[in-house]
Design a protein around this motif. Structure first.
Motif, PDB file in Angstrom:
ATOM      1  N   SER A 194       6.368   8.874   0.101  1.00  8.11           N
ATOM      2  CA  SER A 194       5.843   7.818   1.551  1.00  8.11           C
ATOM      3  C   SER A 194       6.098   7.743   2.679  1.00  8.11           C
ATOM      4  O   SER A 194       4.764   7.212   3.049  1.00  8.11           O
ATOM      5  N   GLN A 216       3.204  -0.145  -3.293  1.00 16.54           N
ATOM      6  CA  GLN A 216       4.372   0.125  -4.597  1.00 16.54           C
ATOM      7  C   GLN A 216       4.464  -1.461  -4.757  1.00 16.54           C
ATOM      8  O   GLN A 216       4.389  -1.885  -6.174  1.00 16.54           O
ATOM      9  N   ASP A 234       0.843   4.373  -3.703  1.00 15.39           N
ATOM     10  CA  ASP A 234       2.629   4.975  -2.868  1.00 15.39           C
ATOM     11  C   ASP A 234       3.060   4.524  -4.216  1.00 15.39           C
ATOM     12  O   ASP A 234       3.311   3.246  -4.294  1.00 15.39           O
ATOM     13  N   GLU A 235       3.215   4.619  -5.373  1.00 18.47           N
ATOM     14  CA  GLU A 235       3.922   4.254  -6.469  1.00 18.47           C
ATOM     15  C   GLU A 235       3.203   3.238  -6.890  1.00 18.47           C
ATOM     16  O   GLU A 235       3.632   2.302  -7.406  1.00 18.47           O
TER      17      GLU A 235
END
Ligand SMILES: Nc1ncnc2c1ncn2[C@@H]1O[C@H](COP(=O)(O)OP(=O)(O)OP(=O)(O)O)[C@@H](O)[C@H]1O
Ligand SMILES: [Mg+2]
Lengths: 313, 319
Positions: free
Chosen positions: B52, B95, B178-179
């Motif tokens: 991250s 995320q 990000d995820e």
């Protein structure tokens, strides 16, 4: 998410299912106010109406007549004081004073704590350190003695002046709470997302952060108002209130001076005392229910109960 | 279209150390990543490995301690306006769609803002058209009703689609995810990833896909970069990294995608010895040991990021 060895080699895309997770009801329950909130609001509204109509209902509360210290009767619903003032009229006029003090002090507390709590936390760095220092200093100053000294010192003891003084000595706690909450909101992903969208700092503060602080600001207002009403009652009782006192505290002060308790004149001190207690409880209820909305740990019970009720239907 | 080139990124955080002194935490240590248009690069690694932090440096939410980020070889300045220009080309999907959308604002508001900020639309009619186009491109319908809603009235998958639409609003050329599916229900993860993949092909985006999940990393990306404790331990074409992992940590990750029926995948710390193309900068092979100086790079001849990095390492050594 776990995959079998086979899927690891070739994830199967056809398996994905339609989106069914729409039916999560948990959050909707939270938006509904609880009974505490509505009871508190109703009582506050009642007092607000009395306060607003006060000057009409009780134009001259200090008017005296010949028969002093009379028990409640049809003519004087709440009896009279030792110099023959009508207690009901006095209590109505006192409501106006106490409510004004609560509203003004609550608003000022919110303004001060927003400047030093929200502003400091949002700007960070030096600003945060300076405003934290200031609010910490105000936090450790003992409130009541300072209040007594300042009210003794200021020349004009107007009801508004007293409200200002009360909020000046008591805003720091609210500033601490707002600072903590601002720090928490500021680090949420949606604030980062707004920054990635290149929103300006002011817009982030006003549109992204402030709306999410509203519940806690409301609760600080209620808390400030409650504290101010109680503090003013205390000050007036000590004889430091507005002269010609038009608040519940000053009624208590005069009752105490005339030894109402030993004379058994309960109608003189019970009504203002009860008013303070009831309005205080109502503000407390509002505060509780706001807390429940904000604080998930207090909320769980409130969420579970409506669910159980629904199941029973 | 744009190639994102991040070289020698490094990020030190100052954290509370022992006693009075502040300690330094190397969250990201000399990581280089190149993402080309129409390509997905997957960045995998355990929690806390600095993924991250890299994403945030790439969208300038966090200032890198050192390192350079260029778009098509062009360095973009640091000022407000330059950063805005940079962010109109590089966008990010967060995320957690439950916290990346502001609960107090409508979907319409949250999608309109980037359109206005970056000057994509100039009139109300244009704005309406663009909003509908965005909603359609992330397969959200009925568009009008959803635009009027608040985030809490949407499901997780719908929210993440909104978040993707918001990232696409400034018409970026590089997308950092990000995820993007880790907080979503298993049943909708692949749908969202497929959507990202389709958008990549449609718009010729360069996508950096950050994830814990090797299976989707392999399926959706052409390259995989494996990170551990802020460093790249292995990188290369997806199939090669998954099927023939060299670094013990990568072997460990691959094995951790469990299959009870298959024979246990044995982690072989010496496998790298059979691969002369692997650059190993330390002899410490203990996987369990918390030694942050462990740093292996599996380098591939066609990997520009590695080549650039090795070249600069070589020049640093000779000079
Ligand atoms: N603002 C910060 N201050 C200090 N340390 C930080 C900060 N942000 C991150 N870190 C540290 O940097 C390291 C990398 O964090 P990062 O969030 O990049 O990990 P990650 O790979 O994204 O993990 P995850 O998979 O759990 O999301 C962690 O050790 C974390 O504690
Ligand atoms: Mg992360």
């Amino acid at each position: 998410m776990t995959f079998s060895q086979q899927e690891l080699a070739e994830p199967d895309l056809s398996k994905s299912e339609p989106d069914l997770s729409d039916e999560t009801g948990g959050r909707r329950i939270v938006r509904r106010g609880s009974w505490k909130f509505w009871v508190g609001i109703a009582i506050c509204a009642l007092f607000a109406i009395i306060a607003a109509l006060g000057p009409l209902l009780a134009p001259n509360p200090n008017q005296t007549n010949s028969d002093g210290l009379q028990a409640p009767s049809l003519q004087h619903l709440l009896g009279t004081t030792n110099i023959g003032q009508d207690v009901l009229t006095q209590v109505i006029a006192g409501t106006t004073g106490s409510v004004i003090i609560g509203v003004v002090a609550g608003a000022l507390t919110v303004v001060l704590s927003m400047i030093f709590g929200v502003g400091g936390a949002f700007l960070g760095g030096k600003w945060d350190e300076a405003s934290s220092l200031l609010s910490n200093v105000f936090l450790v100053i003992p409130g009541l003695p300072l209040l007594i000294i300042v009210t003794d010192y200021v020349q004009s003891r107007d009801i508004l002046v007293i409200a200002v003084v009360i909020s000046l000595v008591s805003w720091a706690g609210a500033a601490r709470v707002l600072r903590a909450q601002t720090l928490s909101v500021r680090s949420r992903d949606y604030v980062d997302a707004a920054r990635v969208a290149s929103e300006s700092t002011w817009r982030i503060m006003l549109r992204e952060i402030l709306p999410n602080l509203m519940p806690i600001i409301a609760s600080q207002f209620v808390f400030g108002a409650l504290g101010a009403i109680l503090a003013e009652a205390g000050l007036s009782f000590l004889g430091l209130g507005a002269p010609g006192g038009r608040s519940w505290g000053s009624i208590l002060f005069f009752a105490q001076n005339a030894q109402a308790i030993s004379l058994g004149a309960w109608w003189w001190f019970v009504p203002p005392g009860l008013c303070i207690a009831v309005l205080g409880a109502a503000l407390g209820l509002i505060n509780f229910s706001i807390d429940e909305q904000i604080n998930p740990r207090l909320r769980t019970l409130a969420v579970l109960r409506p669910k159980a009720k629904r199941g029973g239907k | 279209m744009t190639t994102l080139e991040a070289l020698h990124l490094r990020k030190d955080y100052r954290v509370r150390g022992s006693g009075w002194r502040a300690a330094r935490l190397q969250a990201v240590d000399d990581v280089s990543i190149i993402v080309r248009p129409g390509e997905t690069v997957a960045l995998v690694g355990e929690s806390g490995s600095g993924k991250s932090t890299i994403a945030k440096m790439l969208v300038r939410l966090v200032d890198a301690t050192s390192g350079t980020v260029t778009l098509d070889g062009e360095t973009i300045g640091q000022g407000r306006r330059a950063t805005k220009r940079y962010r109109s080309r590089v966008q990010m999907v967060f995320q957690d769609p439950f916290s990346s959308l502001n609960p107090a604002l409508t979907i319409r508001h949250q999608l309109t803002r980037p359109l206005r900020i970056h000057g994509i639309v100039h009139s109300a009619a244009e704005e309406e058209r663009e909003l509908l186009r965005l909603m359609e491109s992330v397969n959200l319908s009925p568009a009008k009703t959803i635009l009027a809603k608040y985030p809490h009235e949407l499901s997780g998958g719908q929210r993440q689609r909104v978040a993707i639409a918001r990232a696409l609003a400034p018409r970026p050329e590089v997308l950092i995810a990000d995820e993007p599916v880790s907080m979503l229900d298993v049943s909708i993860r692949l749908e969202i990833l497929q959507l990202l993949n389709d958008l990549k092909l449609e718009r010729n985006l360069a996508v950096l896909y950050i994830t814990h999940d090797l299976a989707t990393a392999r399926h959706f990306s052409s390259q995989i970069v494996v990170m551990r404790s802020g460093r790249v331990v292995e990188r290369g074409p997806s199939d090669a990294v998954i099927l023939n992992p060299v670094h013990p940590y990568t072997q460990f990750l691959v094995r951790a995608a469990p299959d009870p029926k298959s024979a246990p995948w044995i982690v072989d710390p010496n496998r790298h010895l059979g691969h002369p193309e692997v650059v190993v900068s330390t002899e410490n092979l203990e996987l369990t040991e918390e030694n942050t100086s462990v740093h292996w790079v599996r380098s591939w001849d066609d990997d520009a990021a590695v080549n650039t990095m090795l070249a600069s390492l070589a020049s640093a050594q000779t000079s």
